[in-house]
Structures are given as structure tokens and as C-alpha cells.
Design an enzyme around this catalytic site. Structure first.
Site, PDB file in Angstrom:
ATOM      1  N   CYS A  34     -18.238 -16.508  16.350  1.00 29.90           N
ATOM      2  CA  CYS A  34     -18.428 -16.074  14.962  1.00 29.90           C
ATOM      3  C   CYS A  34     -17.322 -15.128  14.526  1.00 29.90           C
ATOM      4  O   CYS A  34     -16.532 -14.636  15.332  1.00 29.90           O
ATOM      5  CB  CYS A  34     -19.762 -15.324  14.810  1.00 29.90           C
ATOM      6  N   ASP A 432      17.520  -1.066  -6.912  1.00 33.32           N
ATOM      7  CA  ASP A 432      16.862  -1.828  -7.970  1.00 33.32           C
ATOM      8  C   ASP A 432      16.488  -0.910  -9.126  1.00 33.32           C
ATOM      9  O   ASP A 432      15.894   0.157  -8.927  1.00 33.32           O
ATOM     10  CB  ASP A 432      15.616  -2.498  -7.399  1.00 33.32           C
TER      11      ASP A 432
END
Length: 473
Positions: A34, A432
Site C-alpha cells: 500500500c 535575469d
């Protein structure tokens, strides 16, 4: 890979969703494995084993739980971000390389012998490349069984199985049910839109800031390739066996995906690329915890938890966009790229042009300075001739080195490609303009050198800091 029993058991005992995909819980008394968060599981300690992959649990003779569907859990974040051979191999297996080229093809892409690759994967994941690919084929088959009306033989070959017998045996082993029983259990209702249409849910670790993802993609959307409409991101895909389209809608606990594929063998790579595009295998709690330690980012992290790093479905496309965007606005770059797309692919075609199509375009397709046009052609030539690998399984350091060796490509472009196409989580773009404006808005140094030094405190998540600086701008 060694798993600490006590830590894993505490995660299972508390049903902690953050650990879904990190490991899998096997219960020897029931023969089931599981997710850690499975609500149906209350195992005794003596009956529990932990596995680093679903394939390892299957190799131990366990079948997948039908309630929590562990095979559909988010991928492990360490394989999503790691740049080593195992991380690269996992990304390539998810993209279907073993199904298309076999283990020899995977080993050749990574530059290792098959034996050594098997040894590395088994040491980390408890399973070799064939077992990992087999687990993925089983999941692909289950999705097709439950969401389409295709015949079982068609599904078997679409999922990558070599025979119907192999398909039947694998599904019995993995799900303890025949393919027909899986279809009856889920109703077997085909998705609207035809045999090539698949609707499914893409799991993620919460939180996920869906609006930030859609904002980022909408701002950069290219006509004829993608669009954001009514809270859903739509785009065309060029896949190994044909074309397709994806419609992705962030929702509570999952992303609803509708895929339309010309060839159903492309289901696994289409899902893998959509997951990467939306960064669904990330661990947002770990990322946000690190970034929130900086007072300058803490308030934004608190207000907007789970901001992801949008990656790419096509590394070449990302590199072309980066070069075209150099020193121009996003609006100007969009106009230039739209002309390039319409000049290189037929009307009505899906997706972004390939390296070969860009390389074959005449000068009129490139509405840009000649130096930038030649930079694009140099990039396209390197990709078409196999000298540059921009796939998520590529070697990040080598790819950046080769990018920087191409005329017209500098550190900003190489860094942007590493961040989005290669999925490097620790890239800062200090020169940038948007990053600098965002830094200034948050009271941080906006000089590239000072900002670069300051950003050391954000490691190893500087790419995610970059996204937040863009949002602050």
C-alpha cells in the site's frame, strides 16, 4: 536503498500523505502492498516490510492494494531531482525507453553496461530495469482497462506487453484479478471522446498552488501549441509513436487529465511528461520549509504554499524558447515563435516543431537577428545529430557544458534550460531582469553578484526561489 523502519512505520501510523511514493508498505499477513497513507491499513509491526519501489514489492510476491492504488502514487521526489545515474534512469523508464528500446537502449543512453545499470538500480530500488518497466506497464494497462472500451488484446500491446499471455499473468500477479475483473470492478465505462481518449487523475503531494502554475504557463503560451482556458491548460504533444493533446486541470488532491492519443502506446510517456510539466513529483513541504527560513521569502511562502517549478514536455522546445527570448520581451518572443511554428509545421499539426524541422526552415521563418537565427540552427543541428541530449534523463552537467559551447548560448540560456528542461532544482538566474526586480521588491540585493551570494541560503532549491522572485516581480 536502506529504509529506516521506525521512521517509515511512524509515517504509516499517522497516514502521512507526504510519504506517498517515497516508499511502499508491504503487509506479509495479507500479501498486499500500500501507500503509507492508505486508510485501510493498520498493520502489526511484525507483519510489515518497507520497499523503495512498487516493483520491489511486486518482486516480493505482494499485490497492489485496490483501495489506495499505490501504483498511482506520486513519484519519489528524490528520483525527480537527483542528477545521478539512478535518477536519470528512473526518468527515462517513466518515459517508456525500456518499452521502446529495451534495457540495452536504456544502458546506452546512460553510458553504462546493462549489468552495472541493473546492479545500481537494484541496490537503490530493490528491482532492475525490467521489473521497474513491468510495474509501469501494469499500471498503464489498468488505466486503459478502466477508462477505455478497448479489447484486452489491444490494451495488452498498447501497454507494452509482448503477448496477451504475459499481460494476463502480470495483472493477476500485481492486482490479484484478471483484466476482465478489473473492468467489471470499475464499471468499464469508456471515456467520452473515442477510443484514444483517456481520463485519469494525476496525484501530487499537497500543497499545490494551481493558480501559480496556470499563471506561469498562460503568460508564456504559444498559439497553435498551448493555451490556458477556464482553469485548464491545453497543449499538443509530440510523442514517440505519434501525436496527442493534453487537458490538465488542477483540483483538490489531484490534477484531472484528459489525454487524446493517436497511438495508445504513448500513454505512459504522455503521463510522465504531463507530471514533469506540472512538477507533480516534488516535495513542496521540504522546499517551502527551506525557503521560509529566509525572512524575505517567509511571508510569500506562507501566503502561497506549494508553488511548483514548471518543467517541460520537450527539452528542444524549451531551449528554442530560451534563445528566442534573449534580450526581448515575452510578447515579442511569442510573436517570433508563432511565426517560426507556422512556417515549419503544416496547418493543423500538433505540438512544437522538431529539431529537424527547424534545421530545414529557410531564413524567412526566423524573424530575428541573424546571430540568433544561427544560434537556433546550431542548437537544432546538435540535437538532430545526437550531440546534445535535452531529455529529462540527460546528464545535467554535460548538457550545460555542451550548451555553453554552442555559439549564441550564454549562462542565462543554459541555466534556464537546466532548470526547466532538465529539472535541475538548484538554478539561480541572477542576471535575469525579472529575478532582479523580484529581489528588489522583496528588499533583497538586486545586483547579480550580491544576489548570487545571498542565494546560497536557498540551496538546494534555488530554482524554486527563482519562480517566487518572478512572482514577486
Amino acid at each position: 536503498m536502506e529504509l529506516d523502519f521506525e521512521r517509515c512505520y511512524r509515517a504509516v501510523d499517522s497516514r502521512d500523505q507526504r510519504f506517498d511514493g517515497w516508499f511502499y508498505t508491504g503487509v506479509t499477513s495479507t500479501g498486499i502492498y500500500c501507500r503509507p497513507s492508505c486508510p485501510a491499513m493498520t498493520p502489526k509491526r511484525q507483519n510489515v516490510r518497507f520497499f523503495p519501489s512498487a516493483a520491489a514489492a511486486q518482486g516480493a510476491g505482494l499485490r497492489a492494494c485496490r483501495r489506495c492504488r499505490p501504483d498511482a502514487a506520486p513519484g519519489s521526489p528524490q528520483w525527480d531531482v537527483r542528477a545521478d545515474v539512478v535518477g536519470r534512469a528512473m526518468r527515462l523508464i517513466a518515459d517508456g525507453v525500456v518499452d521502446r528500446d529495451g534495457v540495452p537502449g536504456l544502458a546506452a543512453r546512460l553510458g553504462y553496461t546493462e549489468r552495472h545499470l541493473h546492479r545500481m538500480l537494484h541496490a537503490e530500488l530493490g528491482a532492475g530495469p525490467l521489473a521497474l518497466a513491468r510495474a509501469q506497464r501494469a499500471q498503464t494497462a489498468r488505466i486503459l482497462i478502466e477508462t477505455t472500451g478497448l479489447g484486452m488484446a489491444e490494451i495488452a500491446f498498447a501497454a507494452g506487453f509482448g503477448s496477451v499471455r504475459q499481460f494476463n499473468e502480470t495483472l493477476r500477479e500485481v492486482y490479484a484479478a484478471t483484466p476482465s475483473e478489473l473492468r467489471v470492478t470499475r464499471g468499464g465505462r469508456p471515456a467520452p471522446g473515442g477510443a484514444g481518449t483517456i481520463s485519469l487523475r494525476l496525484a501530487y503531494r499537497p500543497p499545490l498552488h494551481g493558480a501559480a502554475l496556470l499563471d506561469f504557463l498562460a503568460l508564456r503560451a504559444l498559439p497553435d501549441v498551448e493555451e490556458v482556458r477556464d482553469g485548464t491548460y491545453h497543449r499538443g504533444l509530440r510523442l514517440p509513436h505519434g501525436t496527442g493533446t493534453a487537458a490538465l486541470t488542477p483540483a483538490d488532491g489531484h490534477v484531472a487529465a484528459t489525454l487524446r492519443l493517436a497511438d495508445l502506446r504513448d500513454l505512459a510517456p504522455a503521463v510522465a511528461r504531463c507530471r514533469r510539466l506540472l512538477d507533480l513529483d516534488a516535495d513542496p513541504v521540504a522546499i517551502d520549509t527551506t525557503l521560509a527560513e529566509d525572512p524575505a521569502l517567509a511571508d510569500q511562502v506562507r501566503r502561497e504554499p506549494g508553488v511548483r517549478l514548471p518543467h517541460a514536455v520537450d527539452g528542444f522546445e524549451t531551449a528554442v524558447r530560451a534563445i528566442t527570448t534573449q534580450q526581448v520581451s515575452l510578447r515579442s518572443a511569442r510573436t517570433t515563435l508563432t511565426h517560426l511554428i507556422r512556417s515549419t509545421i503544416p496547418a493543423g499539426a500538433v505540438g512544437f516543431p522538431s529539431a529537424e524541422e527547424v534545421l530545414g526552415a529557410d531564413d524567412s521563418a526566423f524573424r530575428m537577428p541573424s546571430a540568433r537565427r544561427e544560434a537556433l540552427r546550431g542548437l537544432a543541428r546538435a540535437v538532430a545529430e545526437g550531440e546534445l541530449d535535452l531529455a529529462p534523463g540527460g546528464d545535467r552537467e554535460e548538457t550545460v557544458r555542451r550548451l555553453l559551447a554552442l555559439p549564441g548560448i550564454g549562462p542565462w540560456t543554459a541555466g534556464y534550460v537546466a532548470m526547466r528542461a532538465l529539472g535541475d532544482p538548484d538554478v539561480l538566474l541572477p542576471t535575469d531582469l525579472g529575478v532582479r526586480r523580484g529581489a528588489a521588491a522583496l528588499g533583497l540585493p538586486d545586483d547579480p553578484k550580491h544576489l548570487d551570494r545571498y542565494a546560497d541560503r536557498w540551496r538546494p532549491w534555488r530554482s524554486y526561489a527563482t519562480i517566487r522572485l518572478w512572482r514577486a516581480a
